[in-house]
Design a protein around this motif. Structure first.
Motif, PDB file in Angstrom:
ATOM      1  N   HIS A 116       6.571   4.193  -9.924  1.00 43.93           N
ATOM      2  CA  HIS A 116       7.769   4.459  -9.128  1.00 43.93           C
ATOM      3  C   HIS A 116       8.005   3.316  -8.140  1.00 43.93           C
ATOM      4  O   HIS A 116       7.099   2.552  -7.829  1.00 43.93           O
ATOM      5  N   ASP A 117       9.225   3.257  -7.652  1.00 50.46           N
ATOM      6  CA  ASP A 117       9.594   2.272  -6.635  1.00 50.46           C
ATOM      7  C   ASP A 117      10.292   3.038  -5.517  1.00 50.46           C
ATOM      8  O   ASP A 117      11.333   3.662  -5.786  1.00 50.46           O
ATOM      9  N   PRO A 118       9.751   3.062  -4.298  1.00 50.35           N
ATOM     10  CA  PRO A 118       8.552   2.371  -3.868  1.00 50.35           C
ATOM     11  C   PRO A 118       7.289   3.162  -4.236  1.00 50.35           C
ATOM     12  O   PRO A 118       7.363   4.364  -4.465  1.00 50.35           O
ATOM     13  N   VAL A 119       6.165   2.451  -4.209  1.00 55.18           N
ATOM     14  CA  VAL A 119       4.875   3.127  -4.381  1.00 55.18           C
ATOM     15  C   VAL A 119       3.773   2.226  -3.816  1.00 55.18           C
ATOM     16  O   VAL A 119       3.983   1.026  -3.606  1.00 55.18           O
ATOM     17  N   TYR A 120       2.628   2.833  -3.597  1.00 54.18           N
ATOM     18  CA  TYR A 120       1.431   2.174  -3.038  1.00 54.18           C
ATOM     19  C   TYR A 120       1.192   0.821  -3.746  1.00 54.18           C
ATOM     20  O   TYR A 120       0.993   0.785  -4.975  1.00 54.18           O
ATOM     21  N   PRO A 121       1.220  -0.301  -3.009  1.00 52.06           N
ATOM     22  CA  PRO A 121       1.234  -1.636  -3.621  1.00 52.06           C
ATOM     23  C   PRO A 121       0.109  -1.960  -4.615  1.00 52.06           C
ATOM     24  O   PRO A 121       0.369  -2.657  -5.605  1.00 52.06           O
ATOM     25  N   PRO A 122      -1.126  -1.486  -4.406  1.00 50.66           N
ATOM     26  CA  PRO A 122      -2.166  -1.876  -5.377  1.00 50.66           C
ATOM     27  C   PRO A 122      -1.891  -1.429  -6.818  1.00 50.66           C
ATOM     28  O   PRO A 122      -2.460  -1.996  -7.746  1.00 50.66           O
ATOM     29  N   PHE A 123      -1.016  -0.435  -7.015  1.00 49.70           N
ATOM     30  CA  PHE A 123      -0.706  -0.055  -8.405  1.00 49.70           C
ATOM     31  C   PHE A 123      -0.170  -1.283  -9.144  1.00 49.70           C
ATOM     32  O   PHE A 123      -0.580  -1.582 -10.267  1.00 49.70           O
ATOM     33  N   THR A 124       0.750  -1.985  -8.493  1.00 53.48           N
ATOM     34  CA  THR A 124       1.346  -3.169  -9.119  1.00 53.48           C
ATOM     35  C   THR A 124       0.287  -4.234  -9.355  1.00 53.48           C
ATOM     36  O   THR A 124       0.179  -4.795 -10.451  1.00 53.48           O
ATOM     37  N   SER A 125      -0.515  -4.520  -8.328  1.00 56.24           N
ATOM     38  CA  SER A 125      -1.460  -5.635  -8.480  1.00 56.24           C
ATOM     39  C   SER A 125      -2.529  -5.324  -9.526  1.00 56.24           C
ATOM     40  O   SER A 125      -2.924  -6.196 -10.293  1.00 56.24           O
ATOM     41  N   ILE A 126      -2.954  -4.061  -9.601  1.00 55.10           N
ATOM     42  CA  ILE A 126      -3.975  -3.713 -10.617  1.00 55.10           C
ATOM     43  C   ILE A 126      -3.393  -3.925 -12.020  1.00 55.10           C
ATOM     44  O   ILE A 126      -4.035  -4.494 -12.904  1.00 55.10           O
ATOM     45  N   ILE A 127      -2.171  -3.479 -12.219  1.00 57.61           N
ATOM     46  CA  ILE A 127      -1.547  -3.611 -13.539  1.00 57.61           C
ATOM     47  C   ILE A 127      -1.366  -5.095 -13.869  1.00 57.61           C
ATOM     48  O   ILE A 127      -1.719  -5.554 -14.963  1.00 57.61           O
ATOM     49  N   GLU A 128      -0.856  -5.842 -12.906  1.00 57.03           N
ATOM     50  CA  GLU A 128      -0.538  -7.251 -13.195  1.00 57.03           C
ATOM     51  C   GLU A 128      -1.790  -8.127 -13.317  1.00 57.03           C
ATOM     52  O   GLU A 128      -1.831  -8.998 -14.176  1.00 57.03           O
ATOM     53  N   THR A 129      -2.802  -7.892 -12.482  1.00 57.24           N
ATOM     54  CA  THR A 129      -4.003  -8.726 -12.620  1.00 57.24           C
ATOM     55  C   THR A 129      -4.729  -8.426 -13.933  1.00 57.24           C
ATOM     56  O   THR A 129      -5.489  -9.240 -14.427  1.00 57.24           O
ATOM     57  N   ASN A 130      -4.479  -7.255 -14.490  1.00 60.02           N
ATOM     58  CA  ASN A 130      -5.037  -6.939 -15.812  1.00 60.02           C
ATOM     59  C   ASN A 130      -4.084  -7.330 -16.946  1.00 60.02           C
ATOM     60  O   ASN A 130      -4.244  -6.875 -18.084  1.00 60.02           O
ATOM     61  N   GLN A 131      -3.109  -8.134 -16.601  1.00 62.74           N
ATOM     62  CA  GLN A 131      -2.167  -8.729 -17.577  1.00 62.74           C
ATOM     63  C   GLN A 131      -1.371  -7.693 -18.367  1.00 62.74           C
ATOM     64  O   GLN A 131      -1.087  -7.882 -19.534  1.00 62.74           O
ATOM     65  N   SER A 137      10.596   2.668 -11.923  1.00 62.86           N
ATOM     66  CA  SER A 137      11.687   3.633 -11.863  1.00 62.86           C
ATOM     67  C   SER A 137      11.900   3.958 -10.381  1.00 62.86           C
ATOM     68  O   SER A 137      10.980   4.440  -9.701  1.00 62.86           O
ATOM     69  N   THR A 138      13.107   3.665  -9.912  1.00 65.45           N
ATOM     70  CA  THR A 138      13.383   3.839  -8.478  1.00 65.45           C
ATOM     71  C   THR A 138      13.506   5.319  -8.145  1.00 65.45           C
ATOM     72  O   THR A 138      14.190   6.071  -8.848  1.00 65.45           O
ATOM     73  N   LEU A 139      12.822   5.715  -7.082  1.00 67.22           N
ATOM     74  CA  LEU A 139      12.925   7.106  -6.631  1.00 67.22           C
ATOM     75  C   LEU A 139      14.283   7.310  -5.972  1.00 67.22           C
ATOM     76  O   LEU A 139      14.825   6.389  -5.362  1.00 67.22           O
ATOM     77  N   ARG A 140      14.803   8.520  -6.122  1.00 65.48           N
ATOM     78  CA  ARG A 140      16.091   8.823  -5.451  1.00 65.48           C
ATOM     79  C   ARG A 140      15.793   9.430  -4.088  1.00 65.48           C
ATOM     80  O   ARG A 140      14.771  10.106  -3.905  1.00 65.48           O
ATOM     81  N   GLY A 358       7.522  -2.388  -3.116  1.00 63.98           N
ATOM     82  CA  GLY A 358       8.481  -2.530  -4.220  1.00 63.98           C
ATOM     83  C   GLY A 358       9.850  -2.872  -3.664  1.00 63.98           C
ATOM     84  O   GLY A 358      10.098  -2.724  -2.458  1.00 63.98           O
ATOM     85  N   PRO A 359      10.783  -3.292  -4.547  1.00 59.80           N
ATOM     86  CA  PRO A 359      12.123  -3.692  -4.081  1.00 59.80           C
ATOM     87  C   PRO A 359      12.829  -2.602  -3.273  1.00 59.80           C
ATOM     88  O   PRO A 359      13.594  -2.904  -2.357  1.00 59.80           O
ATOM     89  N   ALA A 360      12.568  -1.321  -3.582  1.00 61.07           N
ATOM     90  CA  ALA A 360      13.225  -0.233  -2.839  1.00 61.07           C
ATOM     91  C   ALA A 360      12.724  -0.133  -1.401  1.00 61.07           C
ATOM     92  O   ALA A 360      13.287   0.608  -0.598  1.00 61.07           O
ATOM     93  N   GLY A 361      11.685  -0.880  -1.097  1.00 58.99           N
ATOM     94  CA  GLY A 361      11.144  -0.852   0.270  1.00 58.99           C
ATOM     95  C   GLY A 361      11.832  -1.823   1.211  1.00 58.99           C
ATOM     96  O   GLY A 361      11.466  -1.939   2.379  1.00 58.99           O
ATOM     97  N   LYS A 362      12.851  -2.496   0.700  1.00 56.97           N
ATOM     98  CA  LYS A 362      13.593  -3.450   1.537  1.00 56.97           C
ATOM     99  C   LYS A 362      14.097  -2.759   2.809  1.00 56.97           C
ATOM    100  O   LYS A 362      14.630  -1.656   2.741  1.00 56.97           O
ATOM    101  N   GLY A 363      13.864  -3.413   3.945  1.00 51.18           N
ATOM    102  CA  GLY A 363      14.351  -2.868   5.220  1.00 51.18           C
ATOM    103  C   GLY A 363      13.517  -1.712   5.756  1.00 51.18           C
ATOM    104  O   GLY A 363      13.870  -1.105   6.765  1.00 51.18           O
ATOM    105  N   HIS A 364      12.418  -1.397   5.076  1.00 53.32           N
ATOM    106  CA  HIS A 364      11.598  -0.244   5.488  1.00 53.32           C
ATOM    107  C   HIS A 364      10.250  -0.697   6.069  1.00 53.32           C
ATOM    108  O   HIS A 364       9.819  -1.832   5.881  1.00 53.32           O
TER     109      HIS A 364
END
Ligand SMILES: Cc1ncc(COP(=O)(O)O)c(C=O)c1O
Length: 388
Positions: A116-131, A137-140, A358-364
């Motif tokens: 989801h976007d936004p979400v706890y940042p390590p989710f992204t880094s774990i996925i990406e560092t594991n290639q 999916s942006t939360l409403r 995540g991008p939805a966290g802009k301004g937050h």
């Protein structure tokens, strides 16, 4: 006066929350309302259990006590209506390292994982560092809380051939306690498209009145063949230092694969402090937790009222659980770097920049409410000062 009002000095203890500021911001006069641990003493029973172990003075390799399995089975059944047997449980050294193991065990390099976007940042880094690839999916935002966009999730699952979803249940940073109905819809999606679900349930015990935590384990037995659930006593009882967690897997073929990956990484051994802390927390920590939850909820109310009165253009997402508050400052400052600079240089207060979620966290910004009221009030004044 609550015991939780006591101010515990944490500077110069190697705390990421307090001492990590100097490294990140090169300043030592900032008040930290960021990193998600609490400025409270852990339950007495936990501290005493550590003291007993230290007094014994022999610190060799440990087995996992049978009693600990039974304690966890009872906690999950009594607190969350989750039915577990010993064979469903794996002890690990942290929810995040376990999530990385799940990514490695159940997906391939190049696979797509939905978050989801936004979400706890390590989710992204774990996925990406594991290639693996991240799709968001942006939360409403509805009635000042997040909801999942199930149609958007389904479209992305199909379009990107999503292999797994990582769910934050309850949600960090929004403090959302997802309802059974929402989670049933998500479960339906996973079963329909045979997508794995990695459910991070570390905030399971931090639930405010009028809300009920629902574990993904309780939704639908058909999901069990796709579900890896993660939890821990560390967030609930403020013992993050012990790096201990539990992974629950009902499908034992999946469990074998997870355990093989732990072996490949030589991650199967558990720190003894972790075992002792988790046992003592679940065994003795209930009265402490009963005092903590209303205190956190009151802090959330205090912060909400403060923003309403003093910075009315800040949009506050009042948490239903966790001890995190998601704040939208975009009416005051549109640039993320300027927002952070203002809080640091004018306000002298540290929050987590929303854009890292995540991008939805802009301004937050994400505010950590788990501190004595006096510190929170000081922090809120500093936030106000940043916008004068
Ligand atoms: C949603 C979530 N998952 C995992 C963690 C970290 O867990 P661990 O320290 O067990 O890796 C945190 C800590 O803030 C969290 O908020």
């Amino acid at each position: 006066m609550s015991g939780l009002d006591e101010i515990i000095i944490r500077r110069n203890t190697g705390s990421v929350k307090w001492d990590g500021i100097a490294e990140t911001y090169q300043a030592d006069d900032l008040l930290p309302l960021w990193v998600a641990d609490m400025d409270f003493l852990s339950p007495r029973g936990v501290r005493e259990a550590f003291e007993d172990y230290i007094k014994h003075g022999v610190f060799g390799y440990s087995t996992i006590p049978e009693k600990l399995y039974q304690t966890i089975i009872s906690w999950e059944r009594e607190q969350h209506n989750v039915a577990l047997v010993k064979e469903d449980i794996i002890f690990t050294s942290g929810v995040l390292s376990s999530l990385a193991v799940a990514v490695q065990a159940f997906t391939e390099v190049g696979d797509t994982i939905l978050i989801h976007d936004p979400v706890y940042p390590p989710f992204t880094s774990i996925i990406e560092t594991n290639q693996r690839k991240v799709v968001r999916s942006t939360l409403r935002e509805e009635d000042e809380h997040f909801t999942m966009d199930i149609a958007d999730m389904e479209q992305k699952i199909i379009e990107h051939h999503v292999k797994a979803i990582v769910l934050c249940n309850p949600h960090n940073p929004g403090g959302r306690v997802w309802t059974k109905d929402e989670l049933s819809q998500l479960s339906g999606l996973c079963v329909k498209h045979q997508v794995l679900l990695f459910s991070d349930e570390i905030h399971q015990d931090l639930i405010f009145s009028d809300h009920v935590f629902t574990s993904m384990l309780t939704i639908d037995p058909a999901l069990h063949d796709l579900l890896i659930a993660f939890t821990s006593a560390t967030k609930t009882f403020n013992i993050a230092a012990i790096k201990n967690s539990m992974v629950f897997i009902k499908n034992h073929e999946l469990k074998d694969l997870f355990e093989q990956q732990l072996l490949k990484n030589q991650q199967q051994e558990i720190n003894t402090f972790g075992l002792i802390g988790t046992q003592a927390a679940y065994e003795t920590g209930k009265p402490w937790l009963a005092e903590l939850l209303p205190y956190l909820e009151k802090n959330a109310e205090t912060a909400t009222a403060f923003f309403e009165k003093n910075l009315p253009e800040v949009r506050v997402m009042k948490p239903e659980g966790t001890y995190l508050m998601w704040l939208d400052f975009s009416a005051y400052v549109s640039d993320d770097q300027e927002l952070e600079n203002r809080l640091i240089t004018k306000g002298k207060v540290v929050l987590n920049p929303g854009i890292t979620f995540g991008p939805a966290g802009k301004g937050h910004m994400r505010l950590n409410l788990a501190c004595p009221e006096q510190l929170l009030l000081e922090g809120l004044k500093r936030i106000q000062r940043a916008f004068l």
